[in-house]
Enzyme design. Structure first.
Site, PDB file in Angstrom:
ATOM      1  N   TYR A   1      29.536 -20.510  20.465  1.00  0.00           N
ATOM      2  CA  TYR A   1      30.934 -20.956  20.501  1.00  0.00           C
ATOM      3  C   TYR A   1      31.056 -22.281  21.265  1.00  0.00           C
ATOM      4  CZ  TYR A   1      36.025 -20.569  21.196  1.00  0.00           C
ATOM      5  OH  TYR A   1      37.381 -20.800  21.206  1.00  0.00           O
TER       6      TYR A   1
ATOM      7  N   LYS B   1      32.364 -25.909  19.883  1.00  0.00           N
ATOM      8  CA  LYS B   1      33.551 -26.567  20.436  1.00  0.00           C
ATOM      9  C   LYS B   1      33.196 -27.914  21.071  1.00  0.00           C
ATOM     10  CE  LYS B   1      36.534 -23.508  19.126  1.00  0.00           C
ATOM     11  NZ  LYS B   1      37.551 -23.874  18.112  1.00  0.00           N
TER      12      LYS B   1
END
Ligand code: NAP
Length: 249
Positions: free
Chosen positions: A156, A160
């Protein structure tokens, strides 16, 4: 009406942060394409909410992990409303796991959903925006985790952080066309994405947040609406946290 006459697409707008963004863009005058992957009923509810407020919206299914589907989404928006001014890349997911246990699939799903989707949608959206010669707005939803990292979220965090590098690069490419490209980095907001976390983890996050609470969904939306408006015409390549200060603590 900050966005009167504008047309916007919000990916992953059937619930959570995307839903709040779609509703606020529409409340400010934009015609909004509400994208979703599986939640047709939830997306229809968002469209109904917008229409009940006197706004204009339509729901469009597309799995933005696939370039062909993302291109179809952009084309549908342009066919439906005649133009595209604002693209909000919000669709996202998590597959949290410590690295030794993280599967290749956990990595691929998160990178494809969160990062490749941004490439897909931007690539498809840029041409119609440039052709129209009216500038444009691209707003990518990153995360504080992309700035500071988080154990159990290497996939993740990479997705990002990738969005941030992508945003700055595209801002340089498109500046001459008056198309701004910015990233928004939310902190902790109560949605389906964070509902899987234990109460202990939520309390820990609140304790590390100078403002001492979780965010409320419209608080991301207000920033996105500002960035989408003419008021933000001189802001590009920026990453703005909306996180109650957790990113500095
Ligand atoms: P959420 O409630 O789980 O909603 C995710 C949305 O993304 C849903 O509308 C879902 O559609 C859509 N989606 C997922 N995969 C998709 C795909 N392949 N194609 C199209 N749509 C897809 O999540 P959220 O918390 O609102 O998160 C929204 C964004 O904010 C994400 O990018 C997330 O990383 C970011 N963010 C959230 C937080 C937080 O605290 N919640 C913090 C920082 C950043 P369906 O309903 O059809 O599945």
């Amino acid at each position: 009406m900050l966005l009167a006459g504008k047309v916007a697409i919000v990916t992953g707008a059937s619930r959570g942060i995307g839903r709040a963004i779609a509703i606020d863009l529409a409340a400010n005058g934009a015609k909004v394409v509400v994208n979703y992957q599986n939640s047709a009923a939830a997306a229809a509810e968002v469209v109904e909410t917008i229409r009940a407020q006197g706004g204009e919206a339509t729901a469009v299914q597309a799995d933005v992990r696939a370039f062909a589907a993302a291109k179809g989404l952009i084309e549908t928006a342009v066919q439906t409303y005649g133009q595209l001014d604002i693209l909000v890349n919000n669709a996202g997911t998590t597959r949290d796991m410590l690295l030794p246990m993280m599967s290749e699939e956990d990595w691929d799903v998160v990178i494809d959903t969160n990062l490749k989707s941004v490439f897909n949608c931007c690539k498809a959206a840029v041409r119609p925006m440039i052709r129209r010669k009216q500038g444009g707005r691209i707003i990518n939803i990153s995360s504080v985790v992309g700035l500071v990292g988080q154990g159990g979220q290497a996939n993740y965090a990479a997705s990002k952080a990738g969005i941030i590098g992508f945003t700055k690069s595209l801002a340089k490419e498109l500046g001459g066309r008056q198309i701004t490209v910015n990233a928004v980095a939310p902190g902790f907001f109560p949605t389906a994405l964070t509902a899987v976390l234990s109460d202990e983890m939520v309390q820990k996050a609140i304790a590390h947040t100078p403002l001492g609470r979780l965010g409320e969904l419209p608080e991301v939306a207000y920033l996105v609406t500002f960035l989408a408006s003419d008021r933000a015409a001189f802001i590009t390549g920026e990453v703005i946290r909306v996180d109650g200060g957790i990113g500095i603590s």
